[in-house]
Design an enzyme around this catalytic site. Structure first.
Site, PDB file in Angstrom:
ATOM      1  N   GLU A 144       0.550  -1.213   0.103  1.00  0.00           N
ATOM      2  CA  GLU A 144       0.074  -0.074  -0.071  1.00  0.00           C
ATOM      3  C   GLU A 144       0.906   1.410  -0.080  1.00  0.00           C
ATOM      4  O   GLU A 144       0.463   2.349  -0.665  1.00  0.00           O
ATOM      5  CB  GLU A 144      -0.977  -0.007   1.244  1.00  0.00           C
ATOM      6  CG  GLU A 144      -1.896  -1.025   1.125  1.00  0.00           C
ATOM      7  CD  GLU A 144      -2.671  -1.085   0.032  1.00  0.00           C
ATOM      8  OE1 GLU A 144      -3.156   0.076  -0.627  1.00  0.00           O
ATOM      9  OE2 GLU A 144      -3.311  -2.325  -0.719  1.00  0.00           O
ATOM     10  N   HIS A 202       0.765  -1.660  -9.948  1.00  0.00           N
ATOM     11  CA  HIS A 202       1.066  -3.182  -9.753  1.00  0.00           C
ATOM     12  C   HIS A 202       1.876  -3.766 -10.719  1.00  0.00           C
ATOM     13  O   HIS A 202       2.018  -3.077 -11.926  1.00  0.00           O
ATOM     14  CB  HIS A 202      -0.297  -4.024 -10.002  1.00  0.00           C
ATOM     15  CG  HIS A 202      -1.225  -3.842  -8.969  1.00  0.00           C
ATOM     16  ND1 HIS A 202      -2.514  -3.919  -9.107  1.00  0.00           N
ATOM     17  CD2 HIS A 202      -1.070  -3.552  -7.542  1.00  0.00           C
ATOM     18  CE1 HIS A 202      -3.283  -3.690  -7.693  1.00  0.00           C
ATOM     19  NE2 HIS A 202      -2.080  -3.506  -7.044  1.00  0.00           N
ATOM     20  N   CYS A 203       2.884  -4.587 -10.319  1.00  0.00           N
ATOM     21  CA  CYS A 203       4.161  -4.831 -11.059  1.00  0.00           C
ATOM     22  C   CYS A 203       3.864  -6.318 -11.881  1.00  0.00           C
ATOM     23  O   CYS A 203       3.102  -6.986 -11.556  1.00  0.00           O
ATOM     24  CB  CYS A 203       5.198  -5.262  -9.905  1.00  0.00           C
ATOM     25  SG  CYS A 203       6.927  -6.031 -10.845  1.00  0.00           S
TER      26      CYS A 203
HETATM   27 ZN   LIG Z   1      -2.461  -3.005  -4.983  1.00  0.00          ZN
HETATM   28 ZN   LIG Z   2       8.541  -5.115  -9.184  1.00  0.00          ZN
END
Ligand SMILES: [Zn+2]
Ligand SMILES: [Zn+2]
Length: 287
Positions: A206, A215-216
């Site tokens: 967060e 987001h990765c």
């Molecule tokens: Zn998230």
């Molecule tokens: Zn990442």
């Protein structure tokens, strides 16, 4: 003229060292598997965020004035809950290399009856948007970069939803997460490491959003999205080389020192899985 040479030489040398560190880390990034139905990446088609995108986004970031992460406990905390919170604060200060301040506990009576309900398991549930807008936002400290509430009570986002793990407003830099569903064992006379690990992942994830990380999509990483506790348990504590490079462009980090401190933290708290995630980086840095 001569005196300017050093000014150019040092940053170039520094940047060269830094990129070398990320190259070393890149080799330890672990590839994501093909997403399965029910998993976050299957259900949410998100674009990946490049370093350039990250730098161009207009998120408010930690600076000399807003330099603290504030952790606000809401609810009733056992001694072990309180210990977990204190560990979470220590962890965030290592992870982000900025101070984390743990506030005094706010009673859940601060959430009026009309903004709470009794859930299907007869548990108290608090209305998460009320906590963001009416508890956290009015008391957001001018020195706080972000304010994150952690509650022992269950949360719901709106009447038609059963529950939610947490809710955040990234533009307002406030979030609330619940540890109610994180607990693995009802007997709370010792630190519940499953719960602690879930808390560490959620809080660092967060906070990552608060600094503007999306987001990765690059590798296994704490910034991967998760749809369930099961998926959260599979997420790494480690930030992948890509996300760490983005973070470093915002908060200059001593990468190797940070890795050592994280390893010390995990060893001290007997958290074996994240140790295994970080050891390859420490080996790479040492060579
Ligand atoms: Zn998230
Ligand atoms: Zn990442």
């Amino acid at each position: 003229m001569t005196k300017y040479i050093g000014l150019y030489f040092i940053p170039l040398f520094f940047l060269a060292c830094q990129s070398n560190v990320f190259d070393q880390m890149l080799r330890n990034d672990q590839e994501l598997h093909k997403p399965q139905p029910g998993e976050w990446r299957f259900e949410h088609k998100e674009n990946s965020q490049s370093l350039h995108d990250f730098r161009q986004s207009n998120f408010i970031r930690p600076d000399s004035k807003r330099k603290n992460i504030d952790l606000i406990p809401i609810g009733t905390f056992t001694l072990n809950d309180a210990q977990q919170l204190s560990l979470c604060c220590e962890y965030l200060s290592i992870f982000y290399q900025i101070p984390c301040r743990l506030s005094t506990v706010i009673s859940d009576t601060a959430i009026p009856t009309k903004n709470r309900r009794i859930g299907t398991d007869h548990q108290i549930q608090l209305l998460a948007p009320f906590i963001l807008d009416s508890v956290l936002l009015p008391q957001l400290d001018s020195h706080a970069f972000c304010s994150m509430a952690i509650t022992t009570q269950d949360l719901f986002p709106k009447p038609e939803w059963n529950y939610v793990f947490g809710l955040a407003s990234f533009t307002n830099r406030v979030s609330v997460s619940s540890i109610y569903r994180f607990r693995d064992q009802p007997a709370l006379n010792q630190i519940d490491n499953v719960c602690l690990l879930r808390l560490l992942k959620t809080a660092s994830h967060e906070t990552g959003h608060m600094v503007g990380l999306h987001h990765c999509q690059h590798a296994h990483c704490v910034m991967n999205g998760s749809n369930s506790l099961q998926e959260l348990d599979q997420i790494f504590c480690r930030l992948c080389s890509d996300c760490l490079q983005k973070l470093n462009s915002n908060i200059p980090l001593k990468i190797e020192e940070r890795n050592i401190q994280l390893l010390q933290f995990f060893r001290k708290n007997h958290l074996e899985t994240p140790i295994q995630e970080l050891i390859p980086d420490s080996i790479a840095f040492a060579n």
